[in-house]
Design a protein around this motif. Structure first.
Motif, PDB file in Angstrom:
ATOM      1  N   ARG A   1     -49.666 -23.733 -11.001  1.00 20.38           N
ATOM      2  CA  ARG A   1     -49.439 -24.866 -10.080  1.00 20.38           C
ATOM      3  C   ARG A   1     -49.739 -24.449  -8.634  1.00 20.38           C
ATOM      4  O   ARG A   1     -50.367 -25.187  -7.880  1.00 20.38           O
ATOM      5  CB  ARG A   1     -47.983 -25.360 -10.218  1.00 20.38           C
TER       6      ARG A   1
ATOM      7  N   GLU B   1     -41.953 -30.993  -3.805  1.00 20.27           N
ATOM      8  CA  GLU B   1     -42.236 -31.404  -5.187  1.00 20.27           C
ATOM      9  C   GLU B   1     -41.195 -30.773  -6.108  1.00 20.27           C
ATOM     10  O   GLU B   1     -40.894 -29.584  -5.989  1.00 20.27           O
ATOM     11  CB  GLU B   1     -43.631 -30.898  -5.583  1.00 20.27           C
TER      12      GLU B   1
ATOM     13  N   SER C   1     -40.999 -21.558  -2.918  1.00 23.99           N
ATOM     14  CA  SER C   1     -40.353 -22.022  -4.153  1.00 23.99           C
ATOM     15  C   SER C   1     -38.859 -21.793  -3.980  1.00 23.99           C
ATOM     16  O   SER C   1     -38.437 -20.812  -3.374  1.00 23.99           O
ATOM     17  CB  SER C   1     -40.900 -21.291  -5.383  1.00 23.99           C
TER      18      SER C   1
ATOM     19  N   SER D   1     -53.344 -24.290  -8.047  1.00 27.99           N
ATOM     20  CA  SER D   1     -53.987 -25.610  -7.992  1.00 27.99           C
ATOM     21  C   SER D   1     -53.837 -26.290  -6.631  1.00 27.99           C
ATOM     22  O   SER D   1     -54.578 -27.219  -6.322  1.00 27.99           O
ATOM     23  CB  SER D   1     -53.425 -26.526  -9.091  1.00 27.99           C
TER      24      SER D   1
ATOM     25  N   ILE E   1     -50.053 -32.145  -2.972  1.00 26.16           N
ATOM     26  CA  ILE E   1     -48.992 -32.456  -3.920  1.00 26.16           C
ATOM     27  C   ILE E   1     -48.489 -33.877  -3.734  1.00 26.16           C
ATOM     28  O   ILE E   1     -48.567 -34.451  -2.656  1.00 26.16           O
ATOM     29  CB  ILE E   1     -47.809 -31.434  -3.869  1.00 26.16           C
TER      30      ILE E   1
ATOM     31  N   LEU F   1     -40.177 -29.613  -9.849  1.00 23.11           N
ATOM     32  CA  LEU F   1     -40.877 -29.206 -11.070  1.00 23.11           C
ATOM     33  C   LEU F   1     -39.871 -28.864 -12.153  1.00 23.11           C
ATOM     34  O   LEU F   1     -38.838 -28.250 -11.869  1.00 23.11           O
ATOM     35  CB  LEU F   1     -41.718 -27.955 -10.786  1.00 23.11           C
TER      36      LEU F   1
ATOM     37  N   LEU G   1     -45.078 -20.557 -12.700  1.00 19.43           N
ATOM     38  CA  LEU G   1     -45.427 -21.463 -11.602  1.00 19.43           C
ATOM     39  C   LEU G   1     -46.797 -21.147 -11.002  1.00 19.43           C
ATOM     40  O   LEU G   1     -47.340 -21.917 -10.207  1.00 19.43           O
ATOM     41  CB  LEU G   1     -44.343 -21.302 -10.520  1.00 19.43           C
TER      42      LEU G   1
ATOM     43  N   ARG H   1     -38.677 -26.650 -15.087  1.00 18.27           N
ATOM     44  CA  ARG H   1     -38.898 -25.316 -15.620  1.00 18.27           C
ATOM     45  C   ARG H   1     -38.285 -25.221 -17.004  1.00 18.27           C
ATOM     46  O   ARG H   1     -37.093 -25.460 -17.173  1.00 18.27           O
ATOM     47  CB  ARG H   1     -38.248 -24.282 -14.716  1.00 18.27           C
TER      48      ARG H   1
END
Ligand code: SAM
Length: 292
Positions: free
Chosen positions: A36, A259, A241, A39, A291, A261, A33, A263
């Motif tokens: 991300r 968000e 997270s 970012s 996001i 995601l 992760l 995995r």
């Protein structure tokens, strides 16, 4: 006490030269992760806090100046290990380097009771690399009780100074053993906190969830969301997270941007844990723009 029972990923033997890699395997590692998270970071922020440190995979991936970083975890031997790698990597390396990787050596080292912190850190790294699936689990008396993991390598370190790069990266960091709430007491406006708790809710009732619930209860998830509210009120940026579960989404409600995601998991040995799962990134304040 049982601790975070999800299987930890394999530690790569060849480390890309460009980025400092974690020196531990850790259940729930966010290595997958980290890009991300990187970012969505704002161009500027104050100090960086990571109160659920584990292997520090996100800390290492961000590559921040150590003087800006406050790293913590509630697990004492883990924190001692980070402090020793930061302060005396050669002593830790030398202690580990002569220990064999066979079954007999493993159980002998597991039974040691080192009297100094550098050897304690060496033992922690050694057991982490050789034990079954990189788990951390202790019995009621605090003794590490994970069995030998049949590693496919014959030497703990593949390079002469393997701990020097992480040590350099940790230079200047403030490292504490503490609960996540007290860890962030000093965070002020403009600082950024990344929180990665053990997951106590998930899509599958596969045992790992139940196991985690013994060390991080639902009550702790509530304390965590309250902490996020308090940090938000103080102007601190927050990234959490967590498991993608209705109870977690409800906990954070509409005040945060969430968000989901995918995995892709390749963990071996546990068919229920393989495949694709959804996890959440939860952010506040200025980060919501980053996001979708
Ligand atoms: C999911 S792991 C973090 C993994 C880490 N992000 C990584 O990439 O390796 C959760 C960590 O939370 C720590 N922990 C559990 N309860 C805690 C608490 N109350 N306060 C602080 N840390 C805690 C555990 O020791 C564990 O290292």
């Amino acid at each position: 006490m049982a601790h975070d029972s999800q299987q930890a990923p394999e530690l790569p033997r060849e480390l890309p030269a460009s980025q400092v890699q974690p020196f531990l395997r850790w259940a729930g590692s966010k290595r997958w992760l980290a890009a991300r998270i990187k970012s969505i970071l704002p161009a500027e922020f104050g100090d960086y806090y990571e109160p659920f440190l584990g292997s520090g995979s996100v800390f290492f991936a961000l590559g921040l100046d150590g003087n800006r970083c406050v790293l913590s975890d509630s697990l004492s031997p883990l924190i001692n290990c980070f402090e020793q790698v930061r302060d005396q990597p050669s002593a830790v390396h030398e202690a580990v380097a002569n220990w064999g990787c066979d079954r007999e050596s493993y159980y002998a080292i597991r039974g040691l009771k080192p009297t100094d912190d550098a050897t304690r850190a060496a033992q922690f790294i050694y057991l982490n690399r050789l034990c079954f699936n990189g788990l951390y689990r202790v019995n009621r008396d605090g003794g590490f009780n994970v069995p030998y993991g049949r590693p496919r390598f014959e030497r703990i370190f593949s390079k002469p100074n393997e701990l020097h790069a992480p040590s350099k990266r940790l230079n200047g960091t403030r490292i504490h053993r503490t609960d996540f709430v007290s860890a962030t007491e000093r965070a002020t406006q403009g600082d950024l906190v990344y929180l990665d708790p053990p997951y106590v809710a998930g899509h599958r009732n596969n045992g790992f969830v139940d196991y985690n619930a013994r060390v991080f209860r639902w009550e702790d998830q509530r304390r965590l969301s309250e902490l996020c509210d308090s940090l938000t009120a103080r102007g601190v940026m927050v990234i959490v997270s967590n498991a993608d579960h209705p109870s977690i989404r409800e906990l954070y409600g509409s005040h945060y941007r969430i968000e989901s995601l995918n995995r892709f998991s390749s963990m071996s040995g546990n068919a229920g844990a393989r495949g694709v799962s959804q996890e959440l990134l939860i952010v506040n304040g200025p980060l919501v723009e980053a996001i979708s």
